[in-house]
Design a protein around this motif. Structure first.
Motif, short mmCIF file in Angstrom:
data_model
loop_
_atom_site.label_atom_id
_atom_site.label_comp_id
_atom_site.label_asym_id
_atom_site.label_seq_id
_atom_site.Cartn_x
_atom_site.Cartn_y
_atom_site.Cartn_z
N ILE A 53 90.71 28.65 60.90
CA ILE A 53 90.07 27.36 60.59
C ILE A 53 91.12 26.33 60.15
CG2 ILE A 53 88.54 26.20 58.95
CD1 ILE A 53 86.82 28.81 59.05
N PHE A 54 92.00 26.72 59.25
CA PHE A 54 93.00 25.77 58.76
C PHE A 54 93.96 25.33 59.86
CE2 PHE A 54 91.64 27.08 54.54
CZ PHE A 54 91.70 25.87 53.86
N LEU A 55 94.36 26.26 60.71
CA LEU A 55 95.25 25.89 61.81
C LEU A 55 94.54 24.97 62.81
CD1 LEU A 55 97.17 29.22 62.46
CD2 LEU A 55 97.99 27.16 61.29
N ARG A 56 93.28 25.23 63.03
CA ARG A 56 92.50 24.36 63.91
C ARG A 56 92.36 22.96 63.30
NH1 ARG A 56 87.34 26.68 66.74
NH2 ARG A 56 89.01 27.75 67.80
N MET A 57 92.07 22.90 62.00
CA MET A 57 91.96 21.59 61.34
C MET A 57 93.30 20.85 61.38
SD MET A 57 89.31 21.94 58.12
CE MET A 57 90.37 22.96 57.12
N ALA A 58 94.40 21.57 61.19
CA ALA A 58 95.72 20.93 61.24
C ALA A 58 95.97 20.35 62.63
CB ALA A 58 96.81 21.94 60.88
N ALA A 59 95.64 21.10 63.67
CA ALA A 59 95.83 20.62 65.04
C ALA A 59 94.93 19.41 65.31
CB ALA A 59 95.54 21.74 66.04
N MET A 60 93.68 19.47 64.88
CA MET A 60 92.76 18.34 65.08
C MET A 60 93.24 17.11 64.32
SD MET A 60 88.91 19.88 65.26
CE MET A 60 89.01 21.10 63.98
N SER A 61 93.77 17.33 63.13
CA SER A 61 94.29 16.22 62.34
C SER A 61 95.44 15.53 63.06
CB SER A 61 94.75 16.73 60.97
OG SER A 61 95.32 15.70 60.21
N GLN A 62 96.33 16.31 63.62
CA GLN A 62 97.48 15.75 64.34
C GLN A 62 97.05 15.03 65.61
OE1 GLN A 62 100.58 18.71 64.81
NE2 GLN A 62 100.25 19.41 62.73
N ASP A 63 95.95 15.50 66.23
CA ASP A 63 95.44 14.88 67.47
C ASP A 63 94.46 13.75 67.20
OD1 ASP A 63 96.92 16.71 68.89
OD2 ASP A 63 95.23 18.03 69.33
N GLY A 64 94.14 13.50 65.92
CA GLY A 64 93.20 12.46 65.59
C GLY A 64 91.75 12.82 65.87
N ARG A 65 91.44 14.12 65.91
CA ARG A 65 90.08 14.57 66.23
C ARG A 65 89.36 15.20 65.04
NH1 ARG A 65 89.96 18.83 69.67
NH2 ARG A 65 92.04 19.42 69.07
N LEU A 66 89.93 15.10 63.87
CA LEU A 66 89.35 15.76 62.71
C LEU A 66 88.03 15.11 62.28
CD1 LEU A 66 89.81 18.12 60.86
CD2 LEU A 66 91.13 16.64 59.36
N ALA A 67 87.90 13.83 62.47
CA ALA A 67 86.65 13.14 62.09
C ALA A 67 85.46 13.71 62.87
CB ALA A 67 86.78 11.64 62.33
N GLU A 68 85.66 14.01 64.15
CA GLU A 68 84.62 14.64 64.97
C GLU A 68 84.15 15.96 64.36
OE1 GLU A 68 85.39 15.58 69.17
OE2 GLU A 68 86.68 13.80 69.14
N PHE A 69 85.11 16.78 64.00
CA PHE A 69 84.82 18.08 63.41
C PHE A 69 84.03 17.92 62.12
CE2 PHE A 69 86.23 21.15 60.15
CZ PHE A 69 85.65 22.30 60.66
N LEU A 70 84.45 16.99 61.27
CA LEU A 70 83.77 16.80 59.99
C LEU A 70 82.36 16.27 60.18
CD1 LEU A 70 86.73 15.42 57.86
CD2 LEU A 70 85.76 17.73 57.86
N THR A 71 82.15 15.45 61.18
CA THR A 71 80.80 14.96 61.48
C THR A 71 79.92 16.12 61.91
OG1 THR A 71 81.62 12.77 62.09
CG2 THR A 71 79.45 13.40 62.94
N GLU A 72 80.41 16.96 62.81
CA GLU A 72 79.65 18.12 63.25
C GLU A 72 79.37 19.07 62.09
OE1 GLU A 72 81.11 20.15 66.75
OE2 GLU A 72 81.72 18.24 67.63
#
Length: 83
Positions: free
Chosen positions: A25-44
């Motif tokens: 989970i943390f590695l996925r969040m780190a990758a999404m953060s770097q790609d600018g996709r973390l907001a999508e994840f947090l909304t879901e």
């Protein structure tokens, strides 16, 4: 990167690296953060009825700390050989 966290949160970093689900989970969040996709994840996450409110709050707080996510990613990468 790891220097600032080395003494304060070494136990937390080690616990994350030892728990396969947490590490994923943390590695996925780190990758999404770097790609600018973390907001999508947090909304879901916010609309997921299977996740309790405390967990949502904790994940959202940790995900908002980009430097922490980078440190986790760095720690996991550097300690991969030892685990």
């Amino acid at each position: 990167m790891l220097g600032r966290w080395q003494h304060d949160d070494l136990e937390s970093l080690e616990a994350i690296s030892q728990n396969a689900d947490a590490k994923r989970i943390f590695l996925r969040m780190a990758a999404m953060s770097q790609d600018g996709r973390l907001a999508e994840f947090l909304t879901e996450l916010n609309y997921d009825p299977e996740v309790d409110e405390d967990t949502k709050g904790t994940i959202t707080e940790l995900a908002s700390d980009r430097s922490f996510l980078l440190v986790v990613e760095d720690y996991v990468r550097r300690t991969r050989l030892y685990h």
